[in-house]
Design a protein around this motif. Structure first.
Motif, PDB file in Angstrom:
ATOM      1  N   LEU A  77       4.091 -11.177  10.030  1.00 54.41           N
ATOM      2  CA  LEU A  77       4.492  -9.788  10.146  1.00 54.41           C
ATOM      3  C   LEU A  77       3.324  -8.863   9.833  1.00 54.41           C
ATOM      4  N   LEU A  78       3.062  -7.941  10.735  1.00 54.26           N
ATOM      5  CA  LEU A  78       2.142  -6.848  10.454  1.00 54.26           C
ATOM      6  C   LEU A  78       2.989  -5.732   9.867  1.00 54.26           C
ATOM      7  N   GLU A  79       2.686  -5.335   8.627  1.00 55.41           N
ATOM      8  CA  GLU A  79       3.541  -4.384   7.929  1.00 55.41           C
ATOM      9  C   GLU A  79       2.757  -3.156   7.471  1.00 55.41           C
ATOM     10  N   TYR A  80       3.429  -2.023   7.578  1.00 50.45           N
ATOM     11  CA  TYR A  80       2.929  -0.769   7.029  1.00 50.45           C
ATOM     12  C   TYR A  80       3.937  -0.343   5.960  1.00 50.45           C
ATOM     13  N   LYS A  81       3.530  -0.423   4.715  1.00 46.39           N
ATOM     14  CA  LYS A  81       4.417  -0.038   3.622  1.00 46.39           C
ATOM     15  C   LYS A  81       4.083   1.396   3.232  1.00 46.39           C
ATOM     16  N   ILE A  82       5.043   2.287   3.432  1.00 50.23           N
ATOM     17  CA  ILE A  82       4.777   3.717   3.348  1.00 50.23           C
ATOM     18  C   ILE A  82       5.557   4.349   2.199  1.00 50.23           C
ATOM     19  N   ASN A  83       4.846   5.145   1.414  1.00 48.57           N
ATOM     20  CA  ASN A  83       5.443   5.903   0.312  1.00 48.57           C
ATOM     21  C   ASN A  83       5.252   7.377   0.628  1.00 48.57           C
ATOM     22  N   SER A  84       6.341   8.063   0.943  1.00 50.18           N
ATOM     23  CA  SER A  84       6.275   9.474   1.320  1.00 50.18           C
ATOM     24  C   SER A  84       7.086  10.307   0.333  1.00 50.18           C
ATOM     25  N   PRO A  85       6.915  11.641   0.340  1.00 54.35           N
ATOM     26  CA  PRO A  85       7.720  12.490  -0.553  1.00 54.35           C
ATOM     27  C   PRO A  85       9.215  12.350  -0.301  1.00 54.35           C
ATOM     28  N   GLU A  86       9.588  12.002   0.946  1.00 53.08           N
ATOM     29  CA  GLU A  86      11.013  11.849   1.274  1.00 53.08           C
ATOM     30  C   GLU A  86      11.588  10.522   0.790  1.00 53.08           C
ATOM     31  N   GLY A  87      10.739   9.527   0.563  1.00 52.06           N
ATOM     32  CA  GLY A  87      11.201   8.215   0.139  1.00 52.06           C
ATOM     33  C   GLY A  87      10.267   7.124   0.623  1.00 52.06           C
ATOM     34  N   ARG A  88      10.636   5.890   0.347  1.00 50.69           N
ATOM     35  CA  ARG A  88       9.828   4.735   0.724  1.00 50.69           C
ATOM     36  C   ARG A  88      10.483   3.988   1.878  1.00 50.69           C
ATOM     37  N   TYR A  89       9.653   3.483   2.755  1.00 52.68           N
ATOM     38  CA  TYR A  89      10.156   2.680   3.863  1.00 52.68           C
ATOM     39  C   TYR A  89       9.037   1.768   4.359  1.00 52.68           C
ATOM     40  N   LYS A  90       9.398   0.847   5.233  1.00 55.67           N
ATOM     41  CA  LYS A  90       8.443  -0.143   5.719  1.00 55.67           C
ATOM     42  C   LYS A  90       8.617  -0.336   7.212  1.00 55.67           C
ATOM     43  N   LYS A  91       7.501  -0.427   7.905  1.00 53.27           N
ATOM     44  CA  LYS A  91       7.502  -0.759   9.324  1.00 53.27           C
ATOM     45  C   LYS A  91       6.948  -2.166   9.478  1.00 53.27           C
ATOM     46  N   SER A  92       7.670  -3.031  10.187  1.00 54.59           N
ATOM     47  CA  SER A  92       7.261  -4.418  10.360  1.00 54.59           C
ATOM     48  C   SER A  92       7.239  -4.785  11.834  1.00 54.59           C
ATOM     49  N   TYR A  93       6.216  -5.534  12.222  1.00 57.94           N
ATOM     50  CA  TYR A  93       6.076  -5.975  13.604  1.00 57.94           C
ATOM     51  C   TYR A  93       5.709  -7.461  13.614  1.00 57.94           C
ATOM     52  N   LYS A  94       6.445  -8.242  14.377  1.00 61.11           N
ATOM     53  CA  LYS A  94       6.107  -9.659  14.505  1.00 61.11           C
ATOM     54  C   LYS A  94       4.831  -9.811  15.327  1.00 61.11           C
ATOM     55  N   ILE A  95       3.937 -10.665  14.853  1.00 59.51           N
ATOM     56  CA  ILE A  95       2.698 -10.928  15.579  1.00 59.51           C
ATOM     57  C   ILE A  95       2.510 -12.439  15.699  1.00 59.51           C
ATOM     58  N   THR A  96       1.650 -12.854  16.603  1.00 64.42           N
ATOM     59  CA  THR A  96       1.363 -14.270  16.808  1.00 64.42           C
ATOM     60  C   THR A  96       0.179 -14.694  15.948  1.00 64.42           C
ATOM     61  N   ALA A  97      -0.041 -16.002  15.865  1.00 63.45           N
ATOM     62  CA  ALA A  97      -1.184 -16.522  15.116  1.00 63.45           C
ATOM     63  C   ALA A  97      -2.496 -16.040  15.719  1.00 63.45           C
ATOM     64  N   SER A  98      -2.549 -15.955  17.029  1.00 63.79           N
ATOM     65  CA  SER A  98      -3.780 -15.485  17.669  1.00 63.79           C
ATOM     66  C   SER A  98      -4.020 -14.006  17.388  1.00 63.79           C
ATOM     67  N   GLU A  99      -2.953 -13.224  17.322  1.00 64.58           N
ATOM     68  CA  GLU A  99      -3.105 -11.805  16.977  1.00 64.58           C
ATOM     69  C   GLU A  99      -3.566 -11.656  15.533  1.00 64.58           C
ATOM     70  N   GLU A 100      -3.037 -12.493  14.644  1.00 66.98           N
ATOM     71  CA  GLU A 100      -3.475 -12.455  13.250  1.00 66.98           C
ATOM     72  C   GLU A 100      -4.970 -12.756  13.151  1.00 66.98           C
ATOM     73  N   LYS A 101      -5.423 -13.756  13.876  1.00 67.57           N
ATOM     74  CA  LYS A 101      -6.833 -14.119  13.856  1.00 67.57           C
ATOM     75  C   LYS A 101      -7.691 -12.976  14.387  1.00 67.57           C
ATOM     76  N   LYS A 102      -7.221 -12.305  15.431  1.00 68.63           N
ATOM     77  CA  LYS A 102      -7.958 -11.173  15.989  1.00 68.63           C
ATOM     78  C   LYS A 102      -8.085 -10.053  14.962  1.00 68.63           C
ATOM     79  N   TYR A 103      -6.988  -9.753  14.255  1.00 69.32           N
ATOM     80  CA  TYR A 103      -7.035  -8.703  13.241  1.00 69.32           C
ATOM     81  C   TYR A 103      -7.980  -9.085  12.099  1.00 69.32           C
ATOM     82  N   GLN A 104      -7.985 -10.364  11.741  1.00 67.03           N
ATOM     83  CA  GLN A 104      -8.890 -10.811  10.687  1.00 67.03           C
ATOM     84  C   GLN A 104     -10.344 -10.620  11.092  1.00 67.03           C
ATOM     85  N   GLN A 105     -10.635 -10.823  12.356  1.00 62.11           N
ATOM     86  CA  GLN A 105     -12.013 -10.725  12.836  1.00 62.11           C
ATOM     87  C   GLN A 105     -12.422  -9.289  13.160  1.00 62.11           C
ATOM     88  N   GLN A 106     -11.496  -8.522  13.738  1.00 60.37           N
ATOM     89  CA  GLN A 106     -11.844  -7.190  14.230  1.00 60.37           C
ATOM     90  C   GLN A 106     -11.293  -6.052  13.379  1.00 60.37           C
TER      91      GLN A 106
END
Length: 201
Positions: A77-106
């Motif tokens: 999961l690629l996650e954005y954990k957000i803390n805002s004045p209105e409250g806390r929430y999280k955005k999650s996106y499923k990614i593949t192993a190859s996408e994870e490797k790309k993010y690690q490199q780039q």
């Protein structure tokens, strides 16, 4: 987007059994089997996400890739954990192993923080519990590892977190779990632990 309440308590490892006994007396239910969690956090060159977390600035966010290394799950999961004045929430996106490797490199480009590169792994063992409409997690064996080296630091504390819907009665939450609440960012604590150990980022 679903805002939620998140209250955390810091638990000394020697007092962990006392907390578990208290929860057991409340007849809390096991929500999921315990499992190891691994998160890889991303940061820009100025460490803005860390600085905002350490100073309690809002709005702020953390960027991470999370997976469960000791299970058969291939979910990443690629996650954005957000803390805002209105409250806390999280955005999650499923990614593949190859996408994870790309993010690690780039790295990952974020509109607020700009180019963010992988910086630190945070791993821990998590228990999942439920009491009424309050989800409880207990994180133990918290460890921090720099992405670019094999240096590992282990946290001396454990963390318990109580999560519920934003409209949950806060007075009731305090009555049910009468513990002193603290800010506890595993990411910020990990950065500080490695900096104190003179690890070069």
């Amino acid at each position: 987007m679903s805002f939620r309440i998140e209250e955390k308590i810091i638990v000394n490892k020697f007092n962990l059994n006392n907390l578990k006994k208290y929860l057991s007396d409340l007849k809390v239910k096991t929500l999921y089997p315990s499992r190891k969690v691994m998160s890889l956090y991303f940061e820009n060159s100025k460490y803005d996400a860390y600085n905002e977390s350490a100073q309690g600035i809002s709005p702020r966010s953390k960027i991470r890739i999370r997976h469960y290394p000791e299970t058969n799950s291939k979910i990443r999961l690629l996650e954005y954990k957000i803390n805002s004045p209105e409250g806390r929430y999280k955005k999650s996106y499923k990614i593949t192993a190859s996408e994870e490797k790309k993010y690690q490199q780039q790295g990952i480009f974020d509109k607020k923080y700009g180019q963010c590169m992988p910086i630190i792994y945070v791993t821990y063992d998590r228990d999942y519990l439920m009491f009424n409409k309050v989800r409880i997690t207990i994180d133990t064996n918290i460890k921090y590892k720099q992405f670019y080296s094999n240096y590992i630091s282990e946290d001396e504390f454990c963390c318990a977190e109580f999560k519920c819907n934003f409209n949950y009665d806060k007075d009731l939450l305090l009555k049910q779990f009468p513990f002193s609440k603290f800010r506890f960012s595993k990411y910020a604590r990990g950065i500080e632990a490695l900096l104190k150990s003179r690890v070069n980022f």
